[in-house]
Design a protein around this motif. Structure first.
Motif, PDB file in Angstrom:
ATOM      1  N   LEU A  70      18.729  13.795   7.819  1.00 23.04           N
ATOM      2  CA  LEU A  70      17.681  13.074   7.128  1.00 23.04           C
ATOM      3  C   LEU A  70      16.784  14.048   6.370  1.00 23.04           C
ATOM      4  CD1 LEU A  70      16.350  10.259   6.819  1.00 23.04           C
ATOM      5  CD2 LEU A  70      15.048  10.743   8.893  1.00 23.04           C
ATOM      6  N   PHE A  71      16.593  13.793   5.059  1.00 21.39           N
ATOM      7  CA  PHE A  71      15.694  14.623   4.262  1.00 21.39           C
ATOM      8  C   PHE A  71      14.423  13.831   3.968  1.00 21.39           C
ATOM      9  CE2 PHE A  71      19.809  16.449   3.476  1.00 21.39           C
ATOM     10  CZ  PHE A  71      19.556  17.812   3.460  1.00 21.39           C
ATOM     11  N   LEU A  72      13.289  14.405   4.306  1.00 20.24           N
ATOM     12  CA  LEU A  72      12.014  13.736   4.048  1.00 20.24           C
ATOM     13  C   LEU A  72      11.130  14.674   3.247  1.00 20.24           C
ATOM     14  CD1 LEU A  72      11.397  12.366   7.668  1.00 20.24           C
ATOM     15  CD2 LEU A  72      12.324  11.098   5.732  1.00 20.24           C
ATOM     16  N   ASP A  73      10.842  14.297   1.990  1.00 21.29           N
ATOM     17  CA  ASP A  73      10.015  15.166   1.146  1.00 21.29           C
ATOM     18  C   ASP A  73       8.564  14.679   1.194  1.00 21.29           C
ATOM     19  OD1 ASP A  73       9.136  17.073  -0.577  1.00 21.29           O
ATOM     20  OD2 ASP A  73      10.397  16.478  -2.273  1.00 21.29           O
ATOM     21  N   GLU A  74       7.739  15.434   1.867  1.00 19.68           N
ATOM     22  CA  GLU A  74       6.330  15.093   2.062  1.00 19.68           C
ATOM     23  C   GLU A  74       6.140  13.640   2.473  1.00 19.68           C
ATOM     24  OE1 GLU A  74       3.504  16.676  -0.657  1.00 19.68           O
ATOM     25  OE2 GLU A  74       4.730  18.392  -1.190  1.00 19.68           O
ATOM     26  N   PRO A  75       6.699  13.282   3.633  1.00 17.94           N
ATOM     27  CA  PRO A  75       6.719  11.867   4.021  1.00 17.94           C
ATOM     28  C   PRO A  75       5.355  11.291   4.370  1.00 17.94           C
ATOM     29  CG  PRO A  75       7.523  13.213   5.824  1.00 17.94           C
ATOM     30  CD  PRO A  75       7.347  14.125   4.642  1.00 17.94           C
ATOM     31  N   THR A  76       4.374  12.130   4.704  1.00 18.72           N
ATOM     32  CA  THR A  76       3.102  11.561   5.145  1.00 18.72           C
ATOM     33  C   THR A  76       1.964  11.803   4.169  1.00 18.72           C
ATOM     34  OG1 THR A  76       2.500  13.538   6.392  1.00 18.72           O
ATOM     35  CG2 THR A  76       3.743  11.865   7.566  1.00 18.72           C
ATOM     36  N   SER A  88       0.852  -1.190   0.000  1.00 17.38           N
ATOM     37  CA  SER A  88       0.000   0.000   0.000  1.00 17.38           C
ATOM     38  C   SER A  88       0.886   1.238   0.000  1.00 17.38           C
ATOM     39  CB  SER A  88      -0.872   0.001   1.248  1.00 17.38           C
ATOM     40  OG  SER A  88      -0.079   0.287   2.378  1.00 17.38           O
ATOM     41  N   GLY A  89       0.276   2.388  -0.262  1.00 15.31           N
ATOM     42  CA  GLY A  89       1.042   3.633  -0.273  1.00 15.31           C
ATOM     43  C   GLY A  89       1.776   3.858   1.037  1.00 15.31           C
ATOM     44  N   GLY A  90       1.097   3.573   2.136  1.00 12.32           N
ATOM     45  CA  GLY A  90       1.706   3.767   3.448  1.00 12.32           C
ATOM     46  C   GLY A  90       2.896   2.842   3.671  1.00 12.32           C
ATOM     47  N   PRO A  97      -4.339   8.433   9.108  1.00 13.89           N
ATOM     48  CA  PRO A  97      -3.946   9.131  10.337  1.00 13.89           C
ATOM     49  C   PRO A  97      -3.057   8.292  11.254  1.00 13.89           C
ATOM     50  CG  PRO A  97      -6.267   9.466   9.904  1.00 13.89           C
ATOM     51  CD  PRO A  97      -5.791   8.482   8.884  1.00 13.89           C
ATOM     52  N   GLN A  98      -3.343   6.987  11.289  1.00 10.38           N
ATOM     53  CA  GLN A  98      -2.566   6.114  12.167  1.00 10.38           C
ATOM     54  C   GLN A  98      -1.104   6.004  11.725  1.00 10.38           C
ATOM     55  OE1 GLN A  98      -4.861   2.565  12.342  1.00 10.38           O
ATOM     56  NE2 GLN A  98      -3.866   1.854  14.209  1.00 10.38           N
ATOM     57  N   SER A  99      -0.898   5.735  10.434  1.00  9.73           N
ATOM     58  CA  SER A  99       0.471   5.624   9.927  1.00  9.73           C
ATOM     59  C   SER A  99       1.168   6.960  10.047  1.00  9.73           C
ATOM     60  CB  SER A  99       0.492   5.213   8.456  1.00  9.73           C
ATOM     61  OG  SER A  99      -0.496   4.273   8.181  1.00  9.73           O
ATOM     62  N   ARG A 100       0.395   8.038   9.879  1.00  9.72           N
ATOM     63  CA  ARG A 100       0.981   9.363   9.960  1.00  9.72           C
ATOM     64  C   ARG A 100       1.552   9.617  11.355  1.00  9.72           C
ATOM     65  NH1 ARG A 100      -2.476  14.189   7.682  1.00  9.72           N
ATOM     66  NH2 ARG A 100      -2.067  12.918   5.845  1.00  9.72           N
ATOM     67  N   SER A 101       0.768   9.321  12.372  1.00  8.78           N
ATOM     68  CA  SER A 101       1.281   9.622  13.716  1.00  8.78           C
ATOM     69  C   SER A 101       2.410   8.657  14.080  1.00  8.78           C
ATOM     70  CB  SER A 101       0.160   9.635  14.749  1.00  8.78           C
ATOM     71  OG  SER A 101      -0.373   8.356  14.899  1.00  8.78           O
TER      72      SER A 101
END
Ligand code: ATP
Ligand code: MG
Lengths: 336, 187
Positions: free
Chosen positions: A174-180, A154-156, A185-189
């Motif tokens: 660490l560089f994160l380009d739009e990581p979420t 899945s995308g997540g 919401p769960q994977s995001r947090s």
């Protein structure tokens, strides 16, 4: 759950010797285009989480590509982990990990194969590779899916594997380009927690881009707001919001026909603020919520909902650019 | 900490071979189409061998050289397309953030092509055996033929990779290769 890495002590020491980011007048012009990045200067302290907030097409990814040495700047200088991004590319690359906007994965390989390849190319010894791979899979919650092909993720899951890959060689920055983007919401947090842990416990410097106010607000120690290639505001989220100051009041008319009348009433208390819904909102500059309620009552205007909104980073964006962050990029007809 | 070139090549080659093996949609046509072409050609054009000065006594023998060439081109197109896809998805960017050497990257990428070419060579030869076409030099000749095929695939694969790097686009590679094929025939 978290692996102890044998060379942790070494990296700790290295981290002390500068693992920040220093950017001075960075510019990138594309052929036949506006300046995607138009003279950006910023600095990120070691172990700090810097949130780079801006709408579509603001120049976030272009900045990340330059700082990760994948795109040469048109002008300006930048040092990442103490090394010049133009003259010391290999040293910069050795010190950084990056998860770019498009999770760059091979759909035909499994998660474990990705980690194995990445670890080997980074020159980790064989036993170390395996241990590191397992620890990272565990950390991003992909142990069970490790032997499935990434094409079926899945995308997540792809995003989480991307993060694990960025961490294989224990990077200092660490560089994160739009990581979420695209995460539930769960994977995001969960990702927020992991990023916060990396920065606060392991001292990793994090440069993170986002279109989400909430993300910048919650996660970043400091936020730079970028619009059309320029930084329009930069500070801690709290300080930025304090600059805007007053909260706003938002009223949803009970009858749509009352909208204009409610707007006239609210405008007595402050300037109109744009909203996306049928609501009417003003930034309070005279009186407070109770005065607004009383006035609406006197006018006999029923409301379905009335809210007091503390200032947000969107308010900051609005104050600095005259546009709302939500949809600011789309209005220029640009896409990610 | 720079991983030695050989290890890098081995790792990337492994990936390339795994990729090839996991794409039956690439392997099957690369073997099937040349054979179909052979069947069609040898059925309809046998009389051509009666023409004065025709190089082979049996058209089948002549036609049999074609699948080898076509097969390698198939494999090489796949190599170019693979690399172009890596550019498009950004996988190449990911690789180039590691201390990998560009040469290792290229050689590694071509490994899958070579494996596919060798596989094709073996299949074609086996089919040849069944329908009665054997290389004149026997087993040694067969081995040579397969090696030649691998080399050819490496060469075409290199061109494919170059095209991929120039255009950064899978469709461009797939579009240009048939032209190359035609060009080869006219020469
Ligand atoms: N390779 C390119 N060639 C030409 N123009 C480009 C290229 N990459 C980006 N741009 C342009 O530069 C500007 C900034 O793009 P960039 O991708 O950095 O924005 P962004 O802030 O990352 O947006 P998003 O939130 O949509 O990812 C845009 O106007 C975009 O069209
Ligand atoms: Mg972007």
């Amino acid at each position: 759950m978290v692996a102890t890495i044998s060379d942790e002590t070494i990296t700790r020491q290295e981290r002390k010797r500068g693992s920040g980011i220093e950017v001075e007048g960075l510019v990138r012009e594309f052929r036949k285009g506006p300046r995607a990045v138009d003279g950006i200067s910023l600095s990120v302290a070691p172990g700090e989480i810097y949130g780079f907030l801006g709408p579509n097409g603001a120049g976030k990814s272009t900045t990340v590509l330059m700082l990760t040495t994948l795109l040469p700047p048109t002008a300006g200088v930048a040092r990442v982990a103490g090394h010049d991004i133009v003259r010391e590319g290999p040293k910069v690359r050795a010190a950084i990990g990056a998860a770019l906007q498009e999770a760059a994965l091979d759909p035909l390989l499994t998660g474990r194969e990705h980690l194995g390849l990445q670890a080997a190319l980074h020159g980790l010894p064989k036993q170390e590779r395996k241990r590191r791979g397992e620890a990272l899979l565990e950390r991003v919650g992909l142990t069970e899916a490790a032997d499935r092909k990434v094409g079926g993720y899945s995308g997540g899951m792809k995003r989480r594997l991307d993060l694990a890959l960025a961490l294989v060689h224990n990077p200092r920055v660490l560089f994160l380009d739009e990581p979420t983007t695209g995460l539930d919401p769960q994977s995001r947090s969960a990702l927020w927690q992991e990023v916060a842990r990396l920065a606060h416990e392991e001292g990793v410097t994090v440069f993170l881009t986002t279109q989400y106010l909430e993300e910048a607000d919650q996660l970043a120690d400091r936020v730079g707001i970028i619009d059309r290639g320029r930084i329009v505001a930069e500070d801690t989220p709290a300080a930025l919001k304090a600059q805007v100051g007053r909260p706003s009041v938002e009223a949803v008319p009970a009858n749509p026909k009352d909208r204009a009348a409610i707007q006239r009433t609210l405008e007595r208390f402050g300037d109109l603020v744009t909203t996306q819904s049928s609501a009417v909102a003003v930034r309070l500059s005279r009186g407070d919520l109770t005065d607004v309620v009383r006035a609406l009552d006197v006018e006999g205007l029923p409301v379905a909902n009335l809210k007091l909104n503390a200032p947000t980073l969107d308010d900051v964006f609005l104050a600095k650019t005259g546009r709302s962050l939500e949809g600011a990029g789309e209005s220029e007809g640009e896409q990610g | 900490m720079r991983s030695p070139m050989l290890l890098q090549v081995a790792q990337l080659a492994r990936r390339s071979v795994i990729r090839t093996l996991r794409q039956p949609a690439v392997i099957v046509p690369s073997v099937l189409f040349p054979m179909l072409l052979l069947a069609v050609n040898s059925g309809g054009l046998q009389p051509a061998t009666n023409l004065p000065g025709f190089p082979a006594d049996s058209y089948l023998k002549f036609a049999f050289a074609l699948p080898f060439l076509q097969g390698t081109l198939f494999a090489a197109t796949a190599a170019g397309t693979d690399l172009a896809r890596d550019i498009e998805t950004g996988f190449l960017s990911r690789l180039s953030l590691t201390p990998v050497r560009p040469a290792a990257l290229l050689i590694g990428q071509l490994a899958g092509t070579v494996v596919l070419a060798v596989f094709q060579g073996v299949v074609f030869l086996s089919i040849g055996l069944v329908i009665g076409v054997t290389p004149e030099a026997g087993v040694g000749g067969a081995v040579m033929l397969v090696l030649f095929m691998a080399l050819l695939a490496l060469g075409f694969g290199g061109i494919g990779a170059w095209l991929a790097l120039r255009t950064g686009n899978g469709e461009a590679v797939q579009g240009l290769f048939p032209l190359l094929f035609v060009g080869l025939f006219l020469s």
